[in-house]
Design an enzyme around this catalytic site. Sequence first.
Site, short mmCIF file in Angstrom:
data_model
loop_
_atom_site.label_atom_id
_atom_site.label_comp_id
_atom_site.label_asym_id
_atom_site.label_seq_id
_atom_site.Cartn_x
_atom_site.Cartn_y
_atom_site.Cartn_z
CD GLU A 73 -3.12 -0.68 0.12
OE1 GLU A 73 -3.13 0.46 -0.38
OE2 GLU A 73 -3.94 -1.56 -0.21
CB SER B 155 -56.19 -7.77 -16.11
OG SER B 155 -56.49 -8.59 -17.22
#
Length: 781
Positions: A110, A392
């Site tokens: 890192e 529907s």
Amino acid sequence: MTEEMSRVQRNAQTSRKQPKKNSSKAKRYAKYTILTLATLGVVGALGGAGVFAYYASSAPKITNSALVGTSQTQLLDADGNVFYTTGSKREMAKQSEIPKEMRMAVVSIEDRRFYKHHGVDPRRILGAAFANFTGSSLGLQGGSTLTQQLIKLTAFSTAASDQTIKRKAQEAWLALKLEKEYSKNQILTLYMNKVYMGNGVYGMKTAAEYYFGKDLKNLSTPQMALLAGLPQSPSGYDPYVNPKGAKARRDEVLEAMAQNNVITQAQAKKYMALPVTDGLMTTHPSSSTQDEEAKVDDAYIMSTLAEIKKLGYDVNKDGLTVQTNLNQKVQDRAYAIGNTADYVNWKDDDMQVGMTVTDPNNGKVIAQLGGRNLKTLQGINHATNTVRSSGSNAKPIVDYGPAVENLGWSTNHLVLDTPYTYPGTNIQPNDWDHKFMGSMTMRYALAQSRNLPAIRTLQEVGYTKSSEFLKKLGIDYPADKLVGSSAIGIDVSSEQLAAAYAAFANGGTYYKPQYISKITEQSGVVKDYKADGSTAMKSSTAFMLTNMMKSVITDSYAKMINTNAYSQAGKTGVVGYADGADGADVPDGAAHDTWFTGFTKSASISVWTGYDQPDEPGHYLAEGEEQYVALHAYKALMDYVMSGGDDGSDWTMPDTVRQVTVNGIKEYQVVGADVANEKTIGGTGAVSTTRTPTVQREQQTVQQSVAPVESSTEQPASETPTSSSESSAEERSTSSSQVESSASHSESQPASSSSNAPSSSASSTQPASSSSAPATRESSR
């Protein structure tokens, strides 16, 4: 001669002196340029320093508790109570618990110069630029030091809106300041305790236990390397999901450790030969109590986290406090409805549900249920799935809404329930009973949910107008994706339907479903979120469709949910099986999807019920009570929502609508529409129609169409359908999938007229196939 020579000499001398003048000018220009650049540099430096100082002065305060605290995100309900926190419980490591090799593994990959810089590393920034060209990431890639990363995890977010020069300046300033107040090992310990490690794990001590079941001091070197490499991409390097990527990252860390003289190259090579799964835990202890509590809000949590991600945040790293619109009491009731037998008679434990509740006045999602009997968290959310046909429930938004909006139809507009063939084909859809009821009002066709009038209406409106109407309701269904059977079913979610129907409830305004009201970042910045409504339809359309959908509840089998307590409107939907569908051995009239979407002025609720695998044996909904579950679930929840005193009054007719009385019935017209030339039943423009004598009772059903169809909402509710005629309100059209040649869409062909089985038209998303292929039967009650 002498004079001539003298002239020549003078010219020669002049020509020899000229370069000196030019050289002098060049020097002066260079001097001025250098002075100018130097001046600009000083000014720029001073200006930059001034800007840096200004940004630094407004940097957030970093406290020790904030540095020690987690970067987990919390979700709060509408009352401010925390109902979810990302990740699991974090175990804090003391500095003495972290072995030197573990610290150096992190530093090597890192920030290799961690122990040499003072919080910001100019050399690292240049190295990062070089690494971006070479592709190397051995402790060089990325300009931020470990100190800066700790500041970022503590005070800032990963949102794109936070990636600014101001933020970077503040981050650098705070890093420099932090290095004066804490030792290097203290900073590294804080970072290792705070960083996200994937799978809901925060901190490397917690990760050591989660991934390897060990304390940090007992980890092997390659295991340390795996943990050190995870923070860059916890999901990308997850050893369970992506072991290949995890190994590549672990080996990258081992190589960085060798180059940083933490281990030898020989050791690195030896460790790289080991599988990344060496010592990896296969099971993980979890908090059953925490999981059970999370199940109640699971769907809402998933939808909220998805919305946060769309806003550009990383919930695992940004430490956000998110105020949501969740009404926890309504959510608890929805969960109880779905997971107990106190409110609904569920067929079995496998039967599923998707339910969404929105506030029609602002779009806030106040509750959401994504399933029943959850075995895993954050899995399938049936409330937001868009893979099942609506039946529907589509008719108000695909057919009749667009008809009123664009064609100015009255509620007693004449529609036909007579034999119909899709244009350009020989395909003839039918209703469930294979009968034709002749002419009827649009109101009656919607209330009784007849298929053929709906299909004809979509054809008259046109796919383009229908698509435009849907889009304004938040449903992106391109015109070229609509087919004839879309009139009686489109693939949609309960979230979409609840939001779309809410526009009818509030008079025509669409609000995008909103889960979040406010986000507070770690820096203290607060961002408010409010849905801006957009006009979806005219006030006349909203009122007239609402009024017609009131008839669904008073004049169809849906009257079982009618009540005197509040005014409501809504629409049913049932999707049946195709004749001869592969793997589906079901009785006549069975369905695999049922819906009900209804609303009051205060709430819009959409409910889906069905099975994840509807073709497995027994995974069907038999005709009768099993297909009424969506209705019962809706009623149980709406009764609870409205019991709090919310507005349940009836809708007031706007001035864009005119009321007329036709044969003693209240009907409504659009003000300004050409009603004089409109084909209506019982009105000025009434016409007679040729009725096909397919069944003996047809004359009676035509008479029904002009009988009163609108009842007061004060009518007492009926618990069950009371006659076969109410049951005939089921609209199921039998069909087989075929290409609709006129529009190049898949469509359906009728089943044998001798069949007594209820049936329905093909789903709008079913691919085209031969006429012998099985079709989806779709029906709505």
